[in-house]
Design a protein around this motif. Structure first.
Motif, short mmCIF file in Angstrom:
data_model
loop_
_atom_site.label_atom_id
_atom_site.label_comp_id
_atom_site.label_asym_id
_atom_site.label_seq_id
_atom_site.Cartn_x
_atom_site.Cartn_y
_atom_site.Cartn_z
N ILE A 1 0.74 -1.20 -0.28
CA ILE A 1 0.07 0.05 -0.28
C ILE A 1 0.99 1.25 -0.45
O ILE A 1 0.56 2.27 -1.10
CB ILE A 1 -1.08 0.31 1.16
N PHE A 2 1.83 0.90 0.71
CA PHE A 2 2.60 2.16 0.71
C PHE A 2 2.98 2.50 -0.20
O PHE A 2 3.52 3.74 -0.78
CB PHE A 2 3.86 2.16 1.68
N ALA A 3 4.05 1.35 -1.32
CA ALA A 3 4.27 1.85 -2.94
C ALA A 3 3.09 2.33 -3.47
O ALA A 3 3.53 2.98 -4.40
CB ALA A 3 5.19 0.48 -2.83
N SER A 4 2.04 2.18 -3.10
CA SER A 4 0.92 2.20 -4.28
C SER A 4 0.42 3.84 -4.28
O SER A 4 -0.36 4.06 -5.33
CB SER A 4 -0.16 0.28 -4.33
N GLU A 5 0.25 4.17 -2.96
CA GLU A 5 -0.24 5.49 -2.53
C GLU A 5 0.67 6.72 -3.15
O GLU A 5 1.27 7.22 -2.50
CB GLU A 5 -0.43 5.50 -1.20
N LYS A 6 0.20 6.92 -4.58
CA LYS A 6 0.18 8.30 -4.70
C LYS A 6 0.51 9.73 -3.77
O LYS A 6 1.67 10.41 -3.77
CB LYS A 6 0.04 8.98 -6.42
#
Length: 1059
Positions: free
Chosen positions: A424-429
């Motif tokens: 999630i951390f890597a995906s949240e713009k």
């Protein structure tokens, strides 16, 4: 501070002091007689002592010392009494709690339970309770419930509800030495008759040993006992929420429930913590975020390894229904009021919502008796009605956006599901590039060494760069470099996963197109890397080279692969090493989705076509390209590096062969070599890969090429991009292709096979008839061989196998021409033609006419023969001479005297030499000399040279087969010298008739003949007299003097003079 040994220490002294003060306050009574009502007056010193210990150890492990103190106190409570001297002696030696326990006066359970309540240590209570043996555990809980039911206060209710909630959240499994000692101690304190009297070897928190279900049933009974004392609305919410959670998790949820998604899990955590933050009365309101997250994780992660008994479940259903009826209205009023939502009210609505959903599923999936079903149905309706009246409670909980902070806290502390939080951390713009986000990435980079995470980070970075957000360039570069470092640390298979994702997301340009402003020194890196590759191509340097290329190919796939393709072709000897590097990246085998000319072929094929294909400057480059293709099709597997093919045989044919199978295409020669290499290398593959290449049209394309050769010299020079030498390659390819297709007939349905054969047969009718004859075996059993009608005039052809067709150009008298054209198709057809030939050897006139016709046909066929076809005709001619079907009269034009020699062993060689002379006399005659361009004359000269060289080899072989002995009649040296003289004369005769510019091979051949003559003469010096040698030398010189130009003549004369 050492928490391990249970020794007398400063903290124990403080605790001892607390108990001494309590004893003084309670005198003359002993603490063992303390009742619940006495605690408020007596218990304060003990509580303050424990708080003082916790405060003193706050910087180290306050919770751990509190647990240690409570274990000591509980151990003291469990000690059997009265104590005998023998017991004291045994405990002094065996009981780890002996020394510290003696510092505490004898106490009862009231002290323990009231102390736990005063400390609000419900979590510790359950942890210690669940460490006890089953019988002790149940007995202690029973005592606790009894204690709670006497003079029940609001604090009792609150503590009971907390204990119940902690019981449901308890997971066990902690391998804690203190808990193990506590459990072992409890075993020792049991009576010897108890089934648990033998202590276990190690502590286990196992449901089978200490089952939770009976304890939950006891707690449910305890709730009933104190129901009337639950007066506060918050406690009513908590009681109902506990009951709903217990029934949901331990009764309704399936045995292997599906874990909620990470996003829902994070949202739930955020909601819980938001409610805590807004609820000033909640004990976690003032806690740090990390502590909140840890506790919230426990709150929302209830799991069960077993189910409550059916009686307990329905007791719980009925009790919940009763409580909802009794408390429902006041709770609804409170929930719908304008007051802020407390955690208790939130939990009530959330737990009832989950309970309602699972209850409906339970109703639908369970086969319940009518009465029980009615109970469940009424409860479900009651819960749904309650939720409908309080529907606003769960909406818009907590306005603050804390999900990012929570996710980062989980990652930093590596809590449960922290890897899912990384995704999630890597995906949240919207989180990306905040200071906290960057710091979390930097501090936890090891967690992000995962191909999927790296891809998500790259997607996020690229999407953020396309937004209007202003990101400082140094920060952007820092994040990109960090991601690339994580990529560099991956294994090669994982690097390929990332590369595959980059290519499919951003195509052949890779990351460079989107991140170019933040990538520096690319050209320098590229040049440095490839300079190193060209200098070190050892096996040892392969792993290092693959690592260097991995980063470049991720950032600039197109530039990197094209550069490698170019180097592999241009740099001598590097193609093998570079192919090994390329095949270490199977991710490069991808097809671009975009339309256009590239979309039909894979990335590597596209790079090869755009970079090197059709751009070769030397034959060496073509050869390296051929080898490169082979290595990309069938990689060499180096030690320690996994490789995979980047090309498939069918795509090689489709891209580098099929479009170029035309006589007027410059690339046709190389395409044929690629075709042959691909067929030979992949002929044994189990999968019939040729099917995807449309094998029958492919066969017809080769047939069209062969048809072009039948009109070869009539074509303009620019349309003759293959030589007649390449015709043999086409013939070989056609044979191999037909062989592979025939071997895979089973891949076709019977109907499809017949239709394909018929289609090919119809198409071949447009071509020269000899082309169809090459597919004789392919069509066998389906179609007869179609040949000119005139062939039947000189051959006994079976009508079952052969059929006549009228062909233009094959009028009367052309049967022998058709027969000769059949003779160079293949060895088997040549043998068949010889066996079917109708010539009466006993009729001299018929033999003479056949021989004249043979010469005429040979003249018509020779210029269009490939070397292999000419060799077949050469062998056929020898067989005709052997069988005396062909008559070649030997002339005396190059004989000074009648030789008294045995020429019979060399009769064929002499006849062949004369036949070649007559053929060229015919070709060079006025009627034929305009047939051929200069290239055509060069071709027939090459064919002649190959036959004469073969003839000379035969002469040497025949001469050497008879041992030489001086004065013996069997010596054939003189005869061999005579034959060499005749062949030399014939070759020079032919040279005189031909244009000088095509005579170089004949000139070299003449020198070879003289060398052969000289070798024989010097090897056997006594074979001829001196006078004979002088006469022969003079004769040879007289012939050579007619040759021009002068340079060739002088060289030949010098050679003859050296004899």
């Amino acid at each position: 501070m050492d928490l391990g040994p249970l020794n007398i220490c400063e903290e124990m002294t403080i605790l001892h002091g607390g108990f001494l003060l309590a004893e003084q306050l309670f005198r003359p009574k002993a603490l063992a007689e303390l009742t619940k009502s006495d605690w408020e007056h007596v218990g304060q010193p003990i509580v303050e002592a424990l708080r003082e210990i916790s405060s003193a150890t706050a910087q180290s492990q306050p919770f751990a010392w509190k647990k240690k103190a409570l274990i000591i106190i509980w151990a003291k409570v469990l000690q059997p009494s009265p104590v005998t001297p023998s017991d004291t002696e045994a405990r002094w030696q065996e009981d780890v709690f002996f020394s510290v326990g003696n510092m505490i006066p004898t106490i009862n359970h009231t002290v323990l339970f009231e102390l736990l309540k005063s400390l609000e240590a419900s979590g510790l209570f359950i942890q210690l309770l669940m460490a006890l043996p089953t019988t002790v555990c149940r007995a202690e809980l029973e005592r606790f419930l009894e204690h709670m039911s006497i003079d029940t206060s609001s604090k009792d209710v609150a503590f009971f509800l907390d204990v119940w909630w902690e019981m449901m959240k308890h997971k066990g499994g902690q391998q804690d030495p203190l808990l193990s000692q506590f459990r072992t101690m409890a075993h020792k304190y049991l009576p010897s008759s108890d089934e648990f009297s033998h202590p276990p070897k190690r502590f286990k928190s196992d449901p089978a040993v200490c089952p939770t279900m009976p304890l939950l049933a006891m707690l449910l009974h305890g709730l009933k006992q104190i129901q009337s004392r639950i007066l506060c609305l918050g406690m009513k919410c908590c009681a109902l929420a506990n009951l709903a959670d217990m029934l949901t998790v331990f009764a309704l949820v399936e045995d292997d429930p599906q874990e909620v998604s990470a996003t829902m899990y994070l949202d739930k955590l955020a909601t819980v913590i938001s409610v805590w933050n807004s609820d000033m009365q909640n004990p976690y309101h003032q806690q740090a975020l990390v502590e909140k997250v840890k506790e919230a994780e426990r709150d929302i992660s209830l799991t069960s390894l077993a189910k409550l008994p059916s009686e307990t479940i329905f007791l719980g259903f009925e009790f919940m229904h009763s409580l909802l009826r009794e408390w429902g209205e006041e709770l609804q009023a409170m929930l719908n009021s304008s007051q802020g939502t407390s955690y208790d009210s939130y939990r009530l609505c959330d737990s009832l919502t989950s309970f309602s959903q699972n209850l409906r599923l339970y109703l639908a999936s369970s086969n319940l008796p009518k009465e029980e079903r009615q109970v469940v149905f009424e409860l479900a309706r009651c819960v749904e009605d309650f939720l409908r009246r309080t529907s606003g409670v769960l909406k818009d909980k907590g306005s603050e956006d804390i999900t990012a902070a929570i996710a980062m806290a989980i990652i930093e502390q590596k809590m449960d599901r922290h890897m899912e939080m990384c995704y999630i951390f890597a995906s949240e713009k919207k989180w990306a590039f905040s200071d906290e986000w960057v710091a979390c990435l930097v501090n936890n980079r090891a967690l992000f060494r995962d191909p999927d995470l790296i891809l998500r980070l790259l997607e996020t970075v690229i999407e953020v760069t396309s937004m209007d957000r202003t990101i400082p360039k140094p920060q952007m570069k820092q994040v990109i470099n960090l991601i690339l470092e994580c990529y560099t640390d991956l294994s090669l298979p994982d690097k390929n996963k990332v590369l595959s994702g980059v290519l499919h997301s951003w195509g052949r340009k890779g990351l460079s197109e989107k991140l170019l402003p933040y990538l520096e020194h690319f050209q320098e890196d590229l040049n440095t890397t490839f300079n190193q590759l060209t200098q070190g191509t050892s096996e040892q340097g392969l792993a290092r080279a693959v690592g260097s290329v991995a980063r470049l190919v991720l950032l600039y796939p197109e530039i990197t692969v094209k550069k490698m393709c170019s180097m592999a072709v241009i740099n001598l000897g590097t193609h093998r090493f570079l192919a090994q590097i390329l095949t270490a990246f199977p991710a490069l085998r991808f097809t671009e989705d975009e339309g256009g000319p590239r979309s039909s072929c894979t990335f590597v094929v596209s790079c090869l076509k755009e970079t090197v294909w059709t751009k070769f400057s030397t034959p060496k480059e073509e050869k390296q390209f051929l080898e490169l293709l082979s290595l990309l099709l069938s990689p060499v597997k180096p030690q320690g590096i996994p490789v995979a093919a980047l090309l498939e045989p069918d795509e090689v044919l489709k891209e580098f062969v099929l479009p170029f199978l035309r006589l007027d295409m410059e690339e046709v020669d190389l395409s044929l070599k690629i075709f042959l290499q691909t067929l030979e290398a992949n002929a044994s593959l189990e999968e019939y890969w040729l099917q995807t290449c449309s094998p029958f049209p492919l066969i017809f394309s080769l047939c069209q090429l062969l048809d072009g050769f039948s009109k070869y010299w009539q074509l303009p020079k620019e349309k003759r991009c293959l030589s007649l030498e390449d015709k043999d390659l086409v013939i070989r390819l056609l044979a191999l292709l037909c062989e592979i297709v025939l071997a895979n007939v089973d891949a076709f349905s019977p109907d499809s096979w017949i239709k394909s054969l018929s289609w090919l047969h119809r198409k071949l009718e447009q071509l020269d008839w000899t082309v169809g004859l090459r597919l004789k075996n392919f069509f066998e059993g389906h179609f007869k061989c179609e040949v000119p009608t005139t062939l039947f005039e000189i051959c006994k052809l079976s009508e079952a196998e052969w059929t006549s067709q009228a062909h233009p150009g094959y009028g009367p008298g052309t049967g022998l021409l058709a027969w000769m054209e059949c003779g160079y198709i293949s060895g088997s057809v040549s043998e068949q033609m010889l066996s079917l030939l109708v010539v009466d050897v006993g009729n001299p006139e018929e033999v003479r006419l056949f021989s004249k016709g043979f010469l005429v046909a040979l003249v018509q066929v020779m210029p269009w023969c490939s070397p292999q076809e000419w060799q077949l005709l050469h062998q056929l001619t020898r067989k005709l001479l052997e069988q005396q079907l062909l008559h070649v009269p030997y002339s005396l034009e190059y004989i000074q005297f009648i030789p008294l020699l045995n020429l019979k062993p060399f009769a064929q060689e002499l006849q062949l030499s004369v036949l070649f002379l007559r053929t060229f006399q015919f070709l060079c005659s006025q009627s034929c000399r305009n047939w051929l361009p200069t290239e055509g004359w060069s071709h027939v000269v090459k064919l002649l040279c190959s036959s004469v060289t073969s003839l000379l080899d035969s002469v040497r072989l025949t001469q050497s087969a008879v041992p030489w002995a001086q004065g013996k009649e069997q010596d054939l040296t003189q005869e061999a010298l005579f034959v060499c003289t005749q062949v030399f004369c014939h070759v020079l005769h032919i040279m005189a008739m031909l244009p000088q510019e095509v005579c170089e091979p004949l000139y070299v051949l003449a020198l070879e003949i003289l060398t052969c003559y000289e070798t024989l003469s010097k090897t056997h010096p006594s074979a001829s007299s001196l006078l004979q040698k002088v006469n022969e030398q003079r004769f040879l010189k007289s012939i050579a003097e007619n040759i021009s130009p002068q340079e060739r003549r002088q060289t030949l004369l010098q050679k003859i003079n050296s004899f």
